[in-house]
Motif scaffolding. Sequence first.
Motif, mmCIF file in Angstrom:
data_model
loop_
_atom_site.group_PDB
_atom_site.id
_atom_site.type_symbol
_atom_site.label_atom_id
_atom_site.label_comp_id
_atom_site.label_asym_id
_atom_site.label_seq_id
_atom_site.Cartn_x
_atom_site.Cartn_y
_atom_site.Cartn_z
ATOM 1 N N PRO A 129 6.920 0.874 2.776
ATOM 2 C CA PRO A 129 5.843 0.986 3.757
ATOM 3 C C PRO A 129 6.199 1.786 5.013
ATOM 4 O O PRO A 129 5.434 1.750 5.975
ATOM 5 C CB PRO A 129 5.596 -0.477 4.145
ATOM 6 C CG PRO A 129 6.965 -1.087 4.082
ATOM 7 C CD PRO A 129 7.674 -0.388 2.950
ATOM 8 N N GLU A 154 6.294 4.546 7.701
ATOM 9 C CA GLU A 154 5.341 5.612 8.037
ATOM 10 C C GLU A 154 6.022 6.705 8.834
ATOM 11 O O GLU A 154 5.379 7.675 9.238
ATOM 12 C CB GLU A 154 4.175 5.032 8.851
ATOM 13 C CG GLU A 154 3.526 3.840 8.176
ATOM 14 C CD GLU A 154 2.032 4.007 7.937
ATOM 15 O OE1 GLU A 154 1.503 5.080 8.246
ATOM 16 O OE2 GLU A 154 1.434 3.061 7.416
ATOM 17 N N ARG A 205 0.857 -1.196 0.000
ATOM 18 C CA ARG A 205 0.000 0.000 0.000
ATOM 19 C C ARG A 205 0.885 1.234 0.000
ATOM 20 O O ARG A 205 1.893 1.285 0.705
ATOM 21 C CB ARG A 205 -0.876 -0.008 1.259
ATOM 22 C CG ARG A 205 -1.801 1.173 1.399
ATOM 23 C CD ARG A 205 -2.819 0.924 2.508
ATOM 24 N NE ARG A 205 -2.205 0.633 3.805
ATOM 25 C CZ ARG A 205 -1.991 1.552 4.742
ATOM 26 N NH1 ARG A 205 -2.306 2.799 4.539
ATOM 27 N NH2 ARG A 205 -1.458 1.212 5.901
ATOM 28 N N LEU A 206 0.465 2.213 -0.790
ATOM 29 C CA LEU A 206 1.234 3.450 -0.840
ATOM 30 C C LEU A 206 0.880 4.309 0.376
ATOM 31 O O LEU A 206 -0.280 4.678 0.566
ATOM 32 C CB LEU A 206 0.895 4.193 -2.135
ATOM 33 C CG LEU A 206 1.918 5.165 -2.672
ATOM 34 C CD1 LEU A 206 3.278 4.511 -2.901
ATOM 35 C CD2 LEU A 206 1.412 5.767 -3.980
ATOM 36 N N VAL A 207 1.867 4.573 1.177
ATOM 37 C CA VAL A 207 1.651 5.397 2.370
ATOM 38 C C VAL A 207 1.431 6.844 1.922
ATOM 39 O O VAL A 207 2.085 7.316 0.998
ATOM 40 C CB VAL A 207 2.889 5.299 3.291
ATOM 41 C CG1 VAL A 207 2.848 6.336 4.389
ATOM 42 C CG2 VAL A 207 2.997 3.893 3.863
#
Lengths: 385, 124
Positions: free
Chosen positions: A53, A55, A9-11
């Motif tokens: 990924p 964050e 998933r693209l942060v």
Amino acid sequence: MPISPHGGRLVARQVEGPEAAEQAAGLSGHPVIQLNEREACDLEMLGSGAFSPLEGFMDRAQYEGVIEDMHLPDGPVWPLPVTLSSKQDTDSLSPGCRAALRDPSGRIAGSMVVGEVFEADLEREARLCLGTADVAHPGVAYLRGLSGSYISGSITSFRNRSAEPFADRKLDPRETRVLFKARGLETVTAFQTRNPVHRAHEYIQKCAMEVTDGLLLHPLVGLTKDDDIPADVRMKCYDALLSNYFPASRVVLSVFPAAMRYAGPREAVFHALIRKNYGCTHFIVGRDHAGVGSYYGTYDAQLIFDRFTPGEIGIEPLRFEHSFFCRRCDGMATTKTCPHSPDNHIVLSGKKVREMLSLGEVPPIEFSRPEVASILIEWARNRRD
Amino acid sequence: MGFLIVVRGGGEEAVAAMEGDLLARGAAVEALTPARQPGMPESAIPASAAMLAKHGVIVLLSSDPSCPGVPVEVIQGESALDAEARSTFLRRLELAGRIPAASGELEPGEEELVRERLQKLGYL
């Protein structure tokens, strides 16, 4: 079907415009953490999703997993630390508190929910990640300037895109993904560079374009070495090259706002994973990619990919030999495709090219396109004057 | 191989919240709680859970099972009821490759804005 971002998933951890200004104003009274230039670049990369990924800046478990094993604790490959060093007393930073992140210009460039403060053995980090503790290595020199204490936490990046360098030439991963889709480019090769593109690299790029739909020319404009050619000069060279010798619909030029680590093989994997986040399916890995001096073996940056399963990396490395113009072949070639002896090859060292440029001499057309050479000569002349 | 998620506390509401998020990601999920499986004796839950997990199902439970060899994750009910805490928990499982990733796709409106910017910059 676009390639999945690293980790699935693209942060997205950035805000822009009035929202960014509002959030920055709301941090009044909160602790402030000063960023150095590399950390400011990293903040932007984290916020845009280029470092998905991740964050935020790494905690101890992530840091240890990465430097020891090149994997995040949750599983994905990640070859280099993305850390925030403490520069002052950290007593006011309790876990869970929100802190402002101030970039070197003094702007509040983001916020962070503090995770932990931990001590790191920077010499160990250098040996494991850079393969040396020699202070002459720019990555080691950088580490030597840090306190040895890192602050982790998830971030939000406050972007002021119109004021950023090369604002109209900088695309975030979400944007390149939409662009590739809109242009119908299902497979795209990324090319990382911090140098002008001469014939040798043009040849490699075009070889890659023969097997994929498009090319992302992604020059690094973040922190580089002092002796690298300035980014604005390089951009002029890229424009001249692309407008004269590449099909516009299949090539995208966008700046890459990361800071160089000069970590050789590990950085090759780092660059590949980031380009996967930008939506690229292939990544060109030349000889001594992201190397400096003679710290890494010629093919280390290519061989390191063999340590992972293809599924772990997800983007396909395209391994290229050094290329050159061969007089006998009468064309561009590599040692893989040319049987002739080196005295038939037109190869110029970076030093030789710089000398020629500073003397106003045009490099051979077999080495550099005249449109590119004239820009570099002009730059060299201005610098000399 | 599936696995078990024990939702400690929070009741059916917490289990349902977890179930909703997992289903939204396309995971195969089954809740084996007394309220959701009214006819099932409590003693049958561990064997059923283990069987489902063996076939790739993520099984939600409201009490700790005894299922040797089956991976178990635990979330407190108050976390399962909190969207952000639930998201963090699921993100960890996602990164470990145990559940499908959230799509991360742009909403149509967002994509339109990106296209507008690309056009303005001359890329499209």
